[in-house]
Enzyme design. Structure first.
Site, PDB file in Angstrom:
ATOM      1  N   THR A  71      38.947  67.562 133.360  1.00  0.00           N
ATOM      2  CA  THR A  71      38.699  66.879 132.086  1.00  0.00           C
ATOM      3  C   THR A  71      39.820  67.176 131.098  1.00  0.00           C
ATOM      4  O   THR A  71      40.374  66.264 130.465  1.00  0.00           O
ATOM      5  CB  THR A  71      37.340  67.337 131.504  1.00  0.00           C
ATOM      6  OG1 THR A  71      36.315  66.971 132.434  1.00  0.00           O
ATOM      7  CG2 THR A  71      37.064  66.697 130.158  1.00  0.00           C
ATOM      8  N   GLN A 177      39.410  64.225 143.051  1.00  0.00           N
ATOM      9  CA  GLN A 177      38.575  64.094 144.250  1.00  0.00           C
ATOM     10  C   GLN A 177      39.405  63.959 145.526  1.00  0.00           C
ATOM     11  O   GLN A 177      38.842  63.908 146.618  1.00  0.00           O
ATOM     12  CB  GLN A 177      37.643  62.880 144.123  1.00  0.00           C
ATOM     13  CG  GLN A 177      36.578  63.026 143.061  1.00  0.00           C
ATOM     14  CD  GLN A 177      35.473  64.016 143.420  1.00  0.00           C
ATOM     15  OE1 GLN A 177      35.304  64.391 144.581  1.00  0.00           O
ATOM     16  NE2 GLN A 177      34.715  64.438 142.429  1.00  0.00           N
ATOM     17  N   CYS A 317      21.427  60.321 133.109  1.00  0.00           N
ATOM     18  CA  CYS A 317      20.473  60.284 132.013  1.00  0.00           C
ATOM     19  C   CYS A 317      21.199  60.702 130.738  1.00  0.00           C
ATOM     20  O   CYS A 317      21.776  61.775 130.679  1.00  0.00           O
ATOM     21  CB  CYS A 317      19.342  61.241 132.298  1.00  0.00           C
ATOM     22  SG  CYS A 317      17.896  60.878 131.340  1.00  0.00           S
TER      23      CYS A 317
HETATM   24  C1  LIG Z   1      37.494  62.030 139.483  1.00  0.00           C
HETATM   25  C2  LIG Z   1      37.201  63.166 138.548  1.00  0.00           C
HETATM   26  N1  LIG Z   1      38.026  63.400 137.516  1.00  0.00           N
HETATM   27  C3  LIG Z   1      37.825  64.404 136.661  1.00  0.00           C
HETATM   28  C4  LIG Z   1      36.739  65.243 136.794  1.00  0.00           C
HETATM   29  C5  LIG Z   1      36.543  66.342 135.812  1.00  0.00           C
HETATM   30  O1  LIG Z   1      36.875  67.596 136.349  1.00  0.00           O
HETATM   31  P1  LIG Z   1      36.295  68.933 135.702  1.00  0.00           P
HETATM   32  O2  LIG Z   1      34.879  69.046 136.133  1.00  0.00           O
HETATM   33  O3  LIG Z   1      37.157  70.014 136.275  1.00  0.00           O
HETATM   34  O4  LIG Z   1      36.457  68.823 134.240  1.00  0.00           O
HETATM   35  C6  LIG Z   1      35.853  65.039 137.868  1.00  0.00           C
HETATM   36  C7  LIG Z   1      34.658  65.894 138.027  1.00  0.00           C
HETATM   37  O5  LIG Z   1      33.584  65.434 138.372  1.00  0.00           O
HETATM   38  C8  LIG Z   1      36.095  63.977 138.766  1.00  0.00           C
HETATM   39  O6  LIG Z   1      35.281  63.732 139.793  1.00  0.00           O
END
Ligand SMILES: Cc1ncc(COP(=O)(O)O)c(C=O)c1O
Length: 376
Positions: A71, A177, A317
């Protein structure tokens, strides 16, 4: 018996990473910015972790910025890069993770900025040509994820990055991913920014990385002590970085597609009404997303939970109301169908026994729910 089938949400921490994390936390308790022996010991571990990640991805260690996860890496690339650009256009796929889509919403609201959202086909794949047709001289950033977290689809990132490089447009590739599931050579790919997260491969939660192409300057999200070469202030999470590096290459998703494919074949046979998403697309081997018409995804998830299976549903949700997956909606799936969706994401430890147990549980739960619906 408990079975964890939600690897795309997070992978359980692996021993190698836990050991490395704990060792680093215990032995290198200095601040990597301190000049004394304790600081130097911590700095050495951090540098080694950076080197390992760089080697794994085939890039220079100087391109690696450790972050608090995927993120932050996505936010850093988007805000950091766009803050230094003249107003213009941003091209993004409609199936990106919210950590890409939401920062871009704030740019769309600024004067002079436009965000063009490109929808996938019904299998959840972005057409490279369509995506690239929106990229022009006014484009400041193009964002396309390598693997979608919900459907597992592999996106045509190579073609899009090659086109953007030719047009001198910067690219952000969310590869969160893809790590551990696809071979990655970032030098070959040539993207400007690539984001990663440690916890998807059995590393610690709250650690990730943004890979920044040499020479690119970003406005830092976090200001302060100037760590990470002034790109991300804050005392570095040394054990986290070490745990991340230790997890690289440890989870082997190589053979899992046989289990996933076998699961889909068996479920389709047992319950012909089940609709599988992205089955005809190129997908990573561990992910299966499907809808069980007439049943509520959240109820299914809870029933599976009671039976010991941890899976995800196709809706989230938020503030009391259920939002259907934006990925499925972008694929043209109806709201109702999206609400009856389950995502299963297998891990390397799963066997044909897990596969058959899940099919059996889904058949039983469906029978029970149908009976209950009939009785009421
Ligand atoms: C494609 C993708 N991008 C970004 C993230 C965010 O990563 P993080 O949980 O390390 O913030 C995720 C997490 O689910 C993700 O699947």
């Amino acid at each position: 018996m408990q079975r964890y089938l939600d690897y795309n949400a997070t992978a359980p921490a692996i021993d190698e990473s836990l050991t490395a994390f704990t060792e680093a936390a215990r032995t290198a308790s200095g601040n990597p910015s301190s000049l004394h022996w304790a600081g130097r010991a911590a700095r050495k571990l951090l540098d080694d972790a950076r080197d390992s990640l760089a080697e794994y991805l085939n890039i220079e260690p100087g391109s690696v910025v450790f972050t608090s996860g995927g993120t932050e890496a996505n936010n850093m690339a988007i805000h950091g890069w766009l803050s230094k650009q003249e107003p213009g256009k941003i091209v993004v796929s409609a199936i990106e993770h919210p950590s890409v889509l939401q920062p871009l919403e704030s740019w769309a609201a600024k004067p002079g900025w436009e965000v063009v959202s490109v929808r996938p086909d019904r299998n959840g794949v972005i057409d490279a040509e369509t995506f690239c047709s929106h990229v022009d001289a006014d484009t400041r950033l193009a964002c396309l994820m390598l693997v979608n977290n919900e459907t597992g689809t592999i996106q045509p990132v190579e073609e899009v990055v090659a086109h953007c490089r030719h047009s001198e447009v910067a690219t952000l590739v969310d590869a969160v991913q893809a790590l551990g599931k696809l071979p990655l050579d970032l030098s070959k790919l040539g993207a400007d920014f690539v984001s990663f997260s440690a916890h998807k491969i059995g590393g610690p939660k709250g650690v990730g990385s943004l890979i920044i192409r040499r020479g690119h300057k970003l406005k830092p999200l976090l200001q302060g002590g100037g760590q990470e070469r002034k790109r991300r202030s804050g005392t570095e999470n040394v054990p986290g970085a070490v745990g991340f590096a230790a997890a690289l290459g440890m989870l082997d998703f190589g053979n899992i597609s046989a289990i996933r494919n076998g699961f889909e074949e068996r479920l389709a046979k047992a319950l012909p009404e089940v609709i599988f998403f992205s089955r005809e697309a190129g997908r990573v081997g561990n992910t299966s997303m499907f809808s069980m018409p007439g049943l509520d995804g959240e109820t299914l998830l809870m029933q599976l939970d009671l039976a010991g299976f941890a899976v995800a549903s196709g809706s989230a949700c938020s503030s009391g109301k259920r939002d259907a997956s934006h990925v499925l909606l972008a694929m043209g799936v109806s709201d109702l169908q999206a609400q009856s969706t389950i995502r299963v994401s297998f891990g390397p430890e799963h066997t044909s026994e897990d596969r058959d147990a899940l099919v059996g549980a889904l058949v039983n739960i469906r029978e029970r729910l149908k009976m209950m619906a009939g009785a009421s």
